[in-house]
Write a protein that holds these residues in place. Structure first.
Motif, PDB file in Angstrom:
ATOM      1  N   ALA A  23       0.841  -1.193   0.000  1.00  0.00           N
ATOM      2  CA  ALA A  23       0.000   0.000   0.000  1.00  0.00           C
ATOM      3  C   ALA A  23       0.875   1.240   0.000  1.00  0.00           C
ATOM      4  CB  ALA A  23      -0.900  -0.015   1.234  1.00  0.00           C
ATOM      5  N   THR A  24       0.472   2.243  -0.775  1.00  0.00           N
ATOM      6  CA  THR A  24       1.243   3.480  -0.807  1.00  0.00           C
ATOM      7  C   THR A  24       0.905   4.315   0.421  1.00  0.00           C
ATOM      8  OG1 THR A  24      -0.466   4.572  -2.050  1.00  0.00           O
ATOM      9  CG2 THR A  24       1.236   3.486  -3.323  1.00  0.00           C
ATOM     10  N   GLN A  25       1.673   5.381   0.593  1.00  0.00           N
ATOM     11  CA  GLN A  25       1.457   6.224   1.771  1.00  0.00           C
ATOM     12  C   GLN A  25       0.071   6.873   1.720  1.00  0.00           C
ATOM     13  OE1 GLN A  25       4.389   9.243   2.125  1.00  0.00           O
ATOM     14  NE2 GLN A  25       4.141   9.417   4.337  1.00  0.00           N
ATOM     15  N   ARG A  26      -0.337   7.301   0.502  1.00  0.00           N
ATOM     16  CA  ARG A  26      -1.652   7.934   0.381  1.00  0.00           C
ATOM     17  C   ARG A  26      -2.759   6.956   0.738  1.00  0.00           C
ATOM     18  NH1 ARG A  26      -4.458  11.983  -1.357  1.00  0.00           N
ATOM     19  NH2 ARG A  26      -2.639  13.255  -1.767  1.00  0.00           N
TER      20      ARG A  26
ATOM     21  N   GLN B  63      -6.261   6.923  15.298  1.00  0.00           N
ATOM     22  CA  GLN B  63      -5.509   8.113  15.716  1.00  0.00           C
ATOM     23  C   GLN B  63      -4.907   8.782  14.489  1.00  0.00           C
ATOM     24  OE1 GLN B  63      -4.737   8.936  19.052  1.00  0.00           O
ATOM     25  NE2 GLN B  63      -3.270  10.550  18.624  1.00  0.00           N
ATOM     26  N   LEU B  64      -5.304  10.003  14.196  1.00  0.00           N
ATOM     27  CA  LEU B  64      -4.794  10.655  12.989  1.00  0.00           C
ATOM     28  C   LEU B  64      -3.500  11.421  13.216  1.00  0.00           C
ATOM     29  CD1 LEU B  64      -8.000  11.836  11.160  1.00  0.00           C
ATOM     30  CD2 LEU B  64      -6.499   9.935  10.655  1.00  0.00           C
ATOM     31  N   PRO B  65      -3.421  12.275  14.204  1.00  0.00           N
ATOM     32  CA  PRO B  65      -2.144  12.969  14.438  1.00  0.00           C
ATOM     33  C   PRO B  65      -1.140  12.010  15.045  1.00  0.00           C
ATOM     34  CG  PRO B  65      -3.726  13.551  16.118  1.00  0.00           C
ATOM     35  CD  PRO B  65      -4.450  12.715  15.130  1.00  0.00           C
TER      36      PRO B  65
ATOM     37  N   ALA C 154      -6.914   5.107   4.446  1.00  0.00           N
ATOM     38  CA  ALA C 154      -7.499   4.023   5.233  1.00  0.00           C
ATOM     39  C   ALA C 154      -7.583   4.412   6.702  1.00  0.00           C
ATOM     40  CB  ALA C 154      -6.653   2.761   5.081  1.00  0.00           C
ATOM     41  N   ARG C 155      -6.549   5.148   7.161  1.00  0.00           N
ATOM     42  CA  ARG C 155      -6.553   5.562   8.560  1.00  0.00           C
ATOM     43  C   ARG C 155      -7.712   6.506   8.850  1.00  0.00           C
ATOM     44  NH1 ARG C 155      -0.947   6.093   9.063  1.00  0.00           N
ATOM     45  NH2 ARG C 155      -1.073   8.310   8.677  1.00  0.00           N
ATOM     46  N   VAL C 156      -7.948   7.434   7.926  1.00  0.00           N
ATOM     47  CA  VAL C 156      -9.065   8.369   8.125  1.00  0.00           C
ATOM     48  C   VAL C 156     -10.378   7.593   8.105  1.00  0.00           C
ATOM     49  CG1 VAL C 156     -10.292  10.294   7.104  1.00  0.00           C
ATOM     50  CG2 VAL C 156      -7.818  10.309   7.185  1.00  0.00           C
TER      51      VAL C 156
END
Lengths: 274, 99
Positions: A183-186, A198-200, A191-193
């Motif tokens: 998976a790329t960073q984007r 935890q986003l930050p 996926a995290r969002v």
């Protein structure tokens, strides 16, 4: 020198060395079996192996003594320590028995086996010792080399094949073929969002007024420790110092003391004023 | 001192290692106990070599060391693979044939 060492009779020095180092070797072996953490087991085993190297030297096996230190304690035990660091940190050794009474049965079997071995050695007629003086007269390494490259040359060649097979086998076993695209960073951030994680960045450990060590969880505004602030590895090892209760108790004690002091000082000033 | 004492020590170390293999659950520690048994055998070989006054025992001990090195490499690789799929180094957890 080599003719004198490892002769048929042993000197007093060798006897002293045997009894002192032999005790340590047995203790190290017992510690290998009984220590709860695998790192401690590995270090005890390394100590036992070094002592065995000294015994090889005392028995006239000069080449093997050096090889024991270089190969066993140098390479094999360090490999063990690497794997312990990779595997054993979070893998707790389960202490519950899956088969009832297995530990006692195993200890009994070991004891019986030991008695059998010792009795066998005691009954063997081992009275004559030739000593290695003649065999080592041309040098221990030269003698070994002469045997390896003549009498045992076929076994030696097969050993080479074994080592190559082992190296290839280890590579095959530990190699992982990637079945899907990474998976790329984007994609990972999206996926995290989507998952609402935890986003930050994770909050920092430590309570900055008093401690900022990594093993102390940061405190939330209400004084409870935050799980997110310390590494899961430290938590698995049980190496977290929880200061929240301590800090709150200290704070209460400080308030109590300052209250006492203020009361006393107040009383004093009142007394002085009078 | 009689050099037979070295044989007694080797027997003792071998017994401790064998008991450890039976008692311990952690695959890495079990493996260390196997190494202890191999070392005890090497000590016996070296002592026998001294008794008989020839170097054949030392040659066998040398080959044992080589085999032990190969065994450690493959064994630790297997432990790593099992740990990756099972997240455990306990020998009880690898009781299923399927990884």
């Amino acid at each position: 020198m080599s003719a004198f060492a490892a002769a048929s009779a042993t000197s007093t020095g060798e006897a002293v060395q045997f009894w002192v180092l032999g005790t340590v070797a047995v203790l190290g072996a017992l510690a290998t079996v009984l220590m709860k953490k695998s790192v401690h087991s590995a270090l005890s085993l390394a100590a036992t192996m070094i002592i065995l190297a000294v015994f090889y030297l005392a028995n006239g096996a000069y080449f093997l003594g050096v090889v024991q230190v270089v190969v066993y304690t140098g390479a094999i035990m360090m490999l063990f320590l690497f794997v312990v660091m990779l595997v054993g940190v979070t893998a707790a050794d389960s202490l519950k028995e899956t088969i009832r009474g297995q530990r006692w049965l195993a200890a009994g079997c070991g004891l019986g086996f030991g008695i059998l071995l010792v009795a066998g050695i005691g009954n063997a007629s081992l009275r004559h010792f030739n000593g290695l003086g003649q065999a080592n007269s041309g040098g221990n390494v030269q003698g070994l080399a002469a045997l390896i490259f003549t009498k045992y040359v076929f076994a030696f060649e097969i050993t080479g094949a074994l080592l190559i097979t082992a190296a290839v086998g280890a590579m095959v076993l530990t190699h992982r073929e990637r079945a899907e695209r990474a998976a790329t960073q984007r994609e990972r951030s999206e996926a995290r969002v989507r998952e609402g994680k935890q986003l930050p960045p994770l909050p920092a450990p430590g309570v900055y007024a008093r401690h900022n060590a990594v093993d102390i969880p940061g405190l939330l505004p209400d004084g409870t420790p935050s799980e997110l602030t310390v590494s899961p590895t430290l938590r698995a090892r049980g190496q977290i110092r929880d200061v929240s209760g301590e800090a709150l108790a200290e704070l209460a004690a400080l308030e109590q003391r300052s209250g006492d002091w203020l009361e006393q000082g107040h009383g004093d000033t009142k007394g002085a004023a009078k | 001192m009689n050099p037979v004492n070295y044989l007694y020590l080797a027997a003792l170390l071998f017994t401790i290692g064998a008991a450890g293999v039976l008692i311990r659950r952690n695959a890495i520690v079990v493996f260390m106990c196997v190494e202890l048994m191999l070392n005890a055998c090497n000590l016996a070989f070296v002592t026998f070599s001294r008794m008989h006054g020839n170097l054949d025992g030392q040659i066998i001990a040398f080959f044992t060391m080589v085999v032990a090195a190969a065994e450690v490499v493959v064994g630790l690789a297997i432990i790593m693979t099992i740990f990756r799929s099972r997240h455990s180094a306990s020998v009880d957890d690898a009781s299923l044939l399927k990884l």
